[in-house]
Each structure stands twice: as C-alpha cells, then as structure tokens.
Design an enzyme around this catalytic site. Sequence first.
Site, mmCIF file in Angstrom:
data_model
loop_
_atom_site.group_PDB
_atom_site.id
_atom_site.type_symbol
_atom_site.label_atom_id
_atom_site.label_comp_id
_atom_site.label_asym_id
_atom_site.label_seq_id
_atom_site.Cartn_x
_atom_site.Cartn_y
_atom_site.Cartn_z
ATOM 1 N N LYS A 1 0.663 -1.606 0.015
ATOM 2 C CA LYS A 1 0.018 0.424 0.033
ATOM 3 C C LYS A 1 1.099 1.559 -0.367
ATOM 4 C CE LYS A 1 -3.406 -3.365 -0.295
ATOM 5 N NZ LYS A 1 -4.289 -2.780 0.624
HETATM 6 C C1 LIG Z 1 -5.079 -4.392 1.535
HETATM 7 C C2 LIG Z 1 -6.632 -4.194 1.361
HETATM 8 C C3 LIG Z 1 -6.918 -4.185 2.312
HETATM 9 C C4 LIG Z 1 -6.802 -5.623 3.992
HETATM 10 O O1 LIG Z 1 -5.582 -5.009 3.986
HETATM 11 P P1 LIG Z 1 -4.691 -5.746 5.505
HETATM 12 O O2 LIG Z 1 -3.829 -4.883 6.160
HETATM 13 O O3 LIG Z 1 -4.053 -6.614 4.358
HETATM 14 O O4 LIG Z 1 -6.023 -6.856 5.690
HETATM 15 C C5 LIG Z 1 -8.636 -4.274 2.466
HETATM 16 N N1 LIG Z 1 -9.612 -3.694 1.032
HETATM 17 C C6 LIG Z 1 -8.922 -3.341 0.261
HETATM 18 C C7 LIG Z 1 -9.474 -2.994 -0.406
HETATM 19 C C8 LIG Z 1 -7.131 -3.948 0.634
HETATM 20 O O5 LIG Z 1 -6.449 -3.150 -0.861
#
Ligand SMILES: *Cc1c(COP(=O)(O)O)cnc(C)c1O
Length: 403
Positions: A202
């Site tokens: 991210k």
């Molecule tokens: C990455 C992501 C999540 C989950 O996040 P984690 O930190 O991996 O648990 C949920 N929704 C979306 C749209 C994501 O891209």
Amino acid sequence: MTRSNTGQSRLALHGGSPIRTNNLPYGRQEIDEEDIAAVVDVLRSDWLTTGPQIAQFEYDFASATSAKYAVALSSGTAALHAAMYAIGIKPGDEVIVSTMTFAASANCVVYQGGKPVFADVDSGTLLLDPDEVERLLSDRTRAVVAVDYAGQPCDYERLRVLADKHRFTLVSDACHAIGGTYRGVKVGSLADLSTFSFHPVKHMTTAEGGMVTTNQTEFAQRMIRFRNHGITTDHRQRDREGSWFYEMIDLGYNYRISDLQCALGRSQLSKLPSSVIRRQEIASIYDEAFAKFEGVKPLTVRDKVSHAYHLYVVKILEAELGIDRGQVFQALRAEGIGVNVHYVPVHLHPFYQTKFGTSIGDCPIAEEAYAQILSLPIFPAMSNTDVDDVVSAFHKVCDKSNW
Ligand SMILES: *Cc1c(COP(=O)(O)O)cnc(C)c1O
C-alpha cells in the site's frame, strides 16, 4: 543494465530476450534511514507496544485526513472488522459491498454474522455504482462498504444522500486511496467510517497495520475497546477500586498494533504527500502512452477527484488486439514486467458461492471487467526508465505479428 537489445521483437515467452532481466514488481515499499532510525528508537525505549507512539500515530493520521478520530489496529482487515463492530452489525443485517475488491471488504461483515450483498460497479471506473446500491437496499440494510478502487474516491456525494435517506452507515474501504481527495475533501473524511491498510504494497507501511477514521465519538470508543479484548478502563472507577481494576464488557480481540509499527507509520506518513505526487506523475506518463494505444484502455478518472493511484489499471480489449488478457499477462511477466490482476470479484469466490449462494451473473459489469483488467507496476521508487520499460513491453507484446 536491465534493458536488453537483442531479439527485439521475439517475445520472451517464446524464447526471445526479455525487455528486463530483473523483474519489475507491481508495487513495492520504500524504507529510508529515517524510517529505520524511528523504529530503532522505539526498540531502545521502555514501550514496545501500548506505549506513546500509538496515540501519536493516531493524532498524526487524524490530522492528515482531517478526521476527528483515528484508531490504529493490527491490519486493514482488523480495521474493517472494527468498523463493522462499531456499527453493531449482527446476524440478520445486510451490508452492501462493492464486489470489485479484496475479499476482506466483505469478510468483515461475515465475522459479525451479517450478510454481504454484492453490488456491481461502474464499467469505466470500477467504483461502486450508487444505482446498484439503491436497487439492492432492503429493510435489513445497515451499512454500505464503498471501495475506493485503485485509489480514486467513490461518488460519496450520491452515497451520502442515499445513506441519509435510507439511514444506513456509510463505510469507505479506503485501503487504496490514502492521500486522495474528492471535491477538495480528504479521503478519511468522506464517509462515516473509513478504513486503511499499511501492508507493504500500500501507499505507506507499518509491515502489517491498519486504521479507521471517523468523526463519531461513540464509534471511536467502541473500536478502541474492541481492539483490546472488549476491556474498558474507567479511570474514576480505577481510582476508587485500585489501579489494577479493569472490566471486560464485550467480546473483543487482540487487534492492537505495536509502538514499533506506529513509529514506522509516523515516519512513512510524513512522506505520503510526495509519494502520492510521484504516483500521479507515473500515472500521467502511462495515460499519455496509452491514449493512442488501440486495445489497451486505462480506467477513467471521475471529475473533481485527486486520484491516489495505489493501482494503475488498464483493460485489455481482445476484440481489438486479437490476444486476450491472459496472454498479455503471461507475455508481460516473461518480459520481466510484474503485472497483476485486481481482483477476482468477491461474489465469485467459492466461499461466497457456497455459503451465500452468489453466482456468475450476479454482477455482470464486474465479471466482464475481471476478464479484461491488468494492474501495471506503480510505486514511488519507480524511475521513468522503468515506466518506459513497461510501455515498451506493451508495444512488443500487444503486436499480434510478434506472436
Ligand atoms: C489491502 C486491502 C485490505 C486488507 O488490508 P490488510 O492490511 O492486508 O488486512 C482490505 N481492503 C482492500 C481494498 C485492500 O486493498
């Protein structure tokens, strides 16, 4: 030297020289010496977890998103779960969820015993279609999870009108969109609750970690309790009973984040604005390259949006290219370009088909898009030469005569 200059047109898939000899990933974290020093400082301190970095990170994050409260958790998934808990989702409740997302956006509803109702998306942006929300509303609808797919905010103006009229809670899964805005309002302040992930892929990372922003005091208080086993510490009662006193008043979890992670998060957050600008620069190079490229069509960007570009997504139009997305994917991977596909629409996962009776045909626009989409490499440390490599690889691979 990553560029090869022999066998220009023979696809690497067929034994030719690849555009790159080292693989270019679709996303990658950026950690600098400041980040490392921030974590090391915490390692030398008295508090590895449940210390001062957590409230500091929450304060910084709330400021950066113009939200009243930010509650930090152990992952983006925990953040989504906490949001569902804060709303009070329970068996019998329905939550409308965009199907073009990672499974966690819907799983959080199931954790609470609720039923996700999958909504189709707009074909140009792959964002939740407010008309679909209206069509799927029932007297059991308690919340809507809008996903800021790829990094551009959904139509929160129309969603807000619907939320007020039909009295549901509006949740933004903003895991792709930190740093974005809609009509000048920051992502994190566009819905009743907004969730974020700090997974390394991210915009900013804490290794694992997540956050929920909200302006509502009760939501924030409930989530703070939820991440710590459902335990409250009423300070006046504590003073009366003794400092050992606490009570567990509801079933929560250990969804805490550590001080090490929060120190990294604060350091990463300070670099967010420049990293979003770099993502936008890369996106505009791609936009220009693909504007005249038949058969490869970038998603559209809505008006009045500042797109944070977690992903840069194009549609591969088989009718125009004579080759399909699967072939383009394989060939680009062989050229050293780490393309990916986001996402398998959630209603198509076997779990949802088996347990909730979803099936092919439920969300035709998302299903059609799923057969066409490809996510291209985009991350702040990418050089313009890297971007050029991606574009060159597309020219090579999408030329039917090279097959
Ligand atoms: C990455 C992501 C999540 C989950 O996040 P984690 O930190 O991996 O648990 C949920 N929704 C979306 C749209 C994501 O891209």
